[in-house]
Design a protein around this motif. Structure first.
Motif, mmCIF file in Angstrom:
data_model
loop_
_atom_site.group_PDB
_atom_site.id
_atom_site.type_symbol
_atom_site.label_atom_id
_atom_site.label_comp_id
_atom_site.label_asym_id
_atom_site.label_seq_id
_atom_site.Cartn_x
_atom_site.Cartn_y
_atom_site.Cartn_z
ATOM 1 N N ALA A 21 0.879 -1.172 0.000
ATOM 2 C CA ALA A 21 0.000 0.000 0.000
ATOM 3 C C ALA A 21 0.910 1.213 0.000
ATOM 4 C CB ALA A 21 -0.895 0.001 1.232
ATOM 5 N N LYS A 22 0.809 2.025 -1.045
ATOM 6 C CA LYS A 22 1.732 3.142 -1.171
ATOM 7 C C LYS A 22 1.069 4.501 -0.988
ATOM 8 C CE LYS A 22 5.289 1.044 -3.800
ATOM 9 N NZ LYS A 22 6.178 1.101 -4.889
ATOM 10 N N GLN A 23 0.030 4.767 -1.670
ATOM 11 C CA GLN A 23 -0.643 6.057 -1.572
ATOM 12 C C GLN A 23 -2.072 5.818 -1.111
ATOM 13 O OE1 GLN A 23 2.359 7.708 -1.822
ATOM 14 N NE2 GLN A 23 1.034 9.327 -2.529
ATOM 15 N N ARG A 24 -2.484 6.456 -0.045
ATOM 16 C CA ARG A 24 -3.827 6.283 0.487
ATOM 17 C C ARG A 24 -4.406 7.648 0.833
ATOM 18 N NH1 ARG A 24 -6.433 1.750 -0.108
ATOM 19 N NH2 ARG A 24 -7.762 2.517 1.539
ATOM 20 N N SER A 25 -5.628 7.875 0.452
ATOM 21 C CA SER A 25 -6.320 9.084 0.883
ATOM 22 C C SER A 25 -7.411 8.732 1.890
ATOM 23 C CB SER A 25 -6.926 9.814 -0.315
ATOM 24 O OG SER A 25 -7.813 8.959 -1.005
ATOM 25 N N THR A 26 -7.683 7.437 2.067
ATOM 26 C CA THR A 26 -8.671 6.975 3.033
ATOM 27 C C THR A 26 -8.034 5.933 3.944
ATOM 28 O OG1 THR A 26 -9.419 5.246 1.522
ATOM 29 C CG2 THR A 26 -10.582 7.357 1.415
ATOM 30 N N PRO A 27 -8.579 5.742 5.135
ATOM 31 C CA PRO A 27 -8.033 4.725 6.039
ATOM 32 C C PRO A 27 -8.053 3.336 5.396
ATOM 33 C CG PRO A 27 -9.556 6.156 7.205
ATOM 34 C CD PRO A 27 -9.683 6.489 5.741
ATOM 35 N N LEU A 28 -7.161 2.471 5.884
ATOM 36 C CA LEU A 28 -7.021 1.121 5.347
ATOM 37 C C LEU A 28 -7.107 0.119 6.494
ATOM 38 C CD1 LEU A 28 -6.177 -0.886 3.062
ATOM 39 C CD2 LEU A 28 -3.802 -0.352 3.654
ATOM 40 N N THR A 29 -7.887 -0.957 6.309
ATOM 41 C CA THR A 29 -7.977 -2.046 7.281
ATOM 42 C C THR A 29 -7.579 -3.348 6.597
ATOM 43 O OG1 THR A 29 -9.742 -0.982 8.546
ATOM 44 C CG2 THR A 29 -9.525 -3.369 8.778
ATOM 45 N N ILE A 30 -6.671 -4.096 7.234
ATOM 46 C CA ILE A 30 -6.291 -5.434 6.788
ATOM 47 C C ILE A 30 -6.560 -6.338 7.975
ATOM 48 C CG2 ILE A 30 -4.434 -6.907 5.942
ATOM 49 C CD1 ILE A 30 -3.079 -4.323 4.894
ATOM 50 N N ARG A 31 -7.459 -7.322 7.802
ATOM 51 C CA ARG A 31 -7.932 -8.086 8.965
ATOM 52 C C ARG A 31 -8.138 -9.562 8.622
ATOM 53 N NH1 ARG A 31 -12.742 -5.233 10.649
ATOM 54 N NH2 ARG A 31 -11.461 -4.112 12.128
ATOM 55 N N ASP A 32 -7.797 -10.415 9.601
ATOM 56 C CA ASP A 32 -8.134 -11.844 9.592
ATOM 57 C C ASP A 32 -7.683 -12.587 8.338
ATOM 58 O OD1 ASP A 32 -9.312 -11.542 12.087
ATOM 59 O OD2 ASP A 32 -11.264 -11.057 11.226
ATOM 60 N N ILE A 33 -6.380 -12.500 8.048
ATOM 61 C CA ILE A 33 -5.813 -13.253 6.941
ATOM 62 C C ILE A 33 -4.526 -13.936 7.407
ATOM 63 C CG2 ILE A 33 -6.814 -11.895 5.069
ATOM 64 C CD1 ILE A 33 -4.163 -10.411 4.853
ATOM 65 N N GLU A 34 -4.113 -14.963 6.687
ATOM 66 C CA GLU A 34 -2.862 -15.656 6.957
ATOM 67 C C GLU A 34 -1.968 -15.537 5.732
ATOM 68 O OE1 GLU A 34 -1.176 -20.084 8.153
ATOM 69 O OE2 GLU A 34 -3.318 -19.654 8.351
ATOM 70 N N LEU A 35 -0.731 -15.080 5.942
ATOM 71 C CA LEU A 35 0.219 -14.861 4.864
ATOM 72 C C LEU A 35 1.457 -15.717 5.116
ATOM 73 C CD1 LEU A 35 0.048 -10.962 4.999
ATOM 74 C CD2 LEU A 35 -1.368 -12.497 3.631
ATOM 75 N N GLU A 36 1.876 -16.452 4.098
ATOM 76 C CA GLU A 36 3.048 -17.310 4.247
ATOM 77 C C GLU A 36 3.927 -17.177 3.014
ATOM 78 O OE1 GLU A 36 4.223 -22.025 4.813
ATOM 79 O OE2 GLU A 36 2.129 -21.450 4.675
ATOM 80 N N TYR A 37 5.222 -16.964 3.246
ATOM 81 C CA TYR A 37 6.182 -16.866 2.146
ATOM 82 C C TYR A 37 6.985 -18.156 2.077
ATOM 83 C CZ TYR A 37 9.993 -15.082 -0.768
ATOM 84 O OH TYR A 37 10.911 -14.889 -1.767
ATOM 85 N N ILE A 38 7.043 -18.750 0.884
ATOM 86 C CA ILE A 38 7.796 -19.998 0.712
ATOM 87 C C ILE A 38 8.920 -19.829 -0.308
ATOM 88 C CG2 ILE A 38 5.916 -21.492 1.464
ATOM 89 C CD1 ILE A 38 5.316 -22.053 -1.502
ATOM 90 N N GLY A 39 9.276 -18.577 -0.603
ATOM 91 C CA GLY A 39 10.378 -18.301 -1.525
ATOM 92 C C GLY A 39 11.704 -18.299 -0.778
ATOM 93 N N THR A 40 12.732 -17.715 -1.378
ATOM 94 C CA THR A 40 14.078 -17.672 -0.815
ATOM 95 C C THR A 40 14.107 -16.821 0.445
ATOM 96 O OG1 THR A 40 15.006 -17.930 -3.011
ATOM 97 C CG2 THR A 40 16.472 -17.092 -1.306
ATOM 98 N N PHE A 41 14.670 -17.363 1.510
ATOM 99 C CA PHE A 41 14.727 -16.665 2.796
ATOM 100 C C PHE A 41 16.070 -15.978 2.998
ATOM 101 C CE2 PHE A 41 15.119 -16.490 7.455
ATOM 102 C CZ PHE A 41 13.924 -15.887 7.769
ATOM 103 N N ASP A 42 17.164 -16.681 2.827
ATOM 104 C CA ASP A 42 18.490 -16.106 3.035
ATOM 105 C C ASP A 42 19.050 -15.679 1.685
ATOM 106 O OD1 ASP A 42 21.043 -15.404 3.666
ATOM 107 O OD2 ASP A 42 21.644 -17.364 4.396
#
Length: 168
Positions: A21-42
């Motif tokens: 989220a880069k430019q916002r003129s209104t409030p933003l809500t992000i709720r009740d989700i699960e995010l998992e990254y399985i790409g390169t870590f190191d």
């Protein structure tokens, strides 16, 4: 509403995060989700990782952000990153999240005026071979964050520190 997102896109530049989220003129809500990254870590030196679960940046003033009930794990940067290179991001709340096994931090923030980080778990962040990262909740050192409230959080087994405000 409880959706799970598994992200495997390999890092190729600065804007690789799952939610940007880069430019916002209104409030933003992000709720009740699960995010998992399985790409390169190191991928090299301490702060080279650029993939976050949620990455909010603003080049102009932005007011009102709620992140609640989010689980974010495995990201080669942070579970949640709130950072502005320009004007302040105002009135941020991160509440009831589980942010674990990320390279740099569970929550990483900077150039915020009014941040409330409450009732989260930020565990097992960091990379064993890298002693310079691994924070549960941390303020970014190059930033001037104001009005920080961090309370009722649990930050266990992070490689560097549980809670650290480099700035403020």
């Amino acid at each position: 509403n409880g959706a799970k997102f598994i992200y495997d896109r390999e890092q190729s530049g600065a804007d690789n995060s799952l939610f940007n989220a880069k430019q916002r003129s209104t409030p933003l809500t992000i709720r009740d989700i699960e995010l998992e990254y399985i790409g390169t870590f190191d991928i090299g030196y301490s702060y080279a990782g650029a993939v976050c679960g949620i990455d909010v940046r603003a080049a102009s003033a932005f007011t009102g952000l709620l992140i609640e009930g989010v689980t974010a794990s495995g990201f080669n940067r942070s579970g949640v990153q709130i950072a502005s290179g320009g004007e302040y991001i105002n009135n941020v709340t991160i509440r009831g999240c589980y942010l674990h096994h990320n390279r740099v931090a569970g929550v990483w923030f900077g150039n915020v005026d009014g941040i409330d980080v409450t009732g989260n778990r930020a565990d097992y962040n960091g990379l064993e071979s890298d002693p310079l990262t691994g924070y549960g909740i941390s303020g970014i050192s190059e930033c001037k964050t104001k009005n920080i409230n961090i309370h009722h959080n649990t930050c266990n087994n992070n490689l560097r520190k549980g809670i650290d405000t480099h700035s403020g």
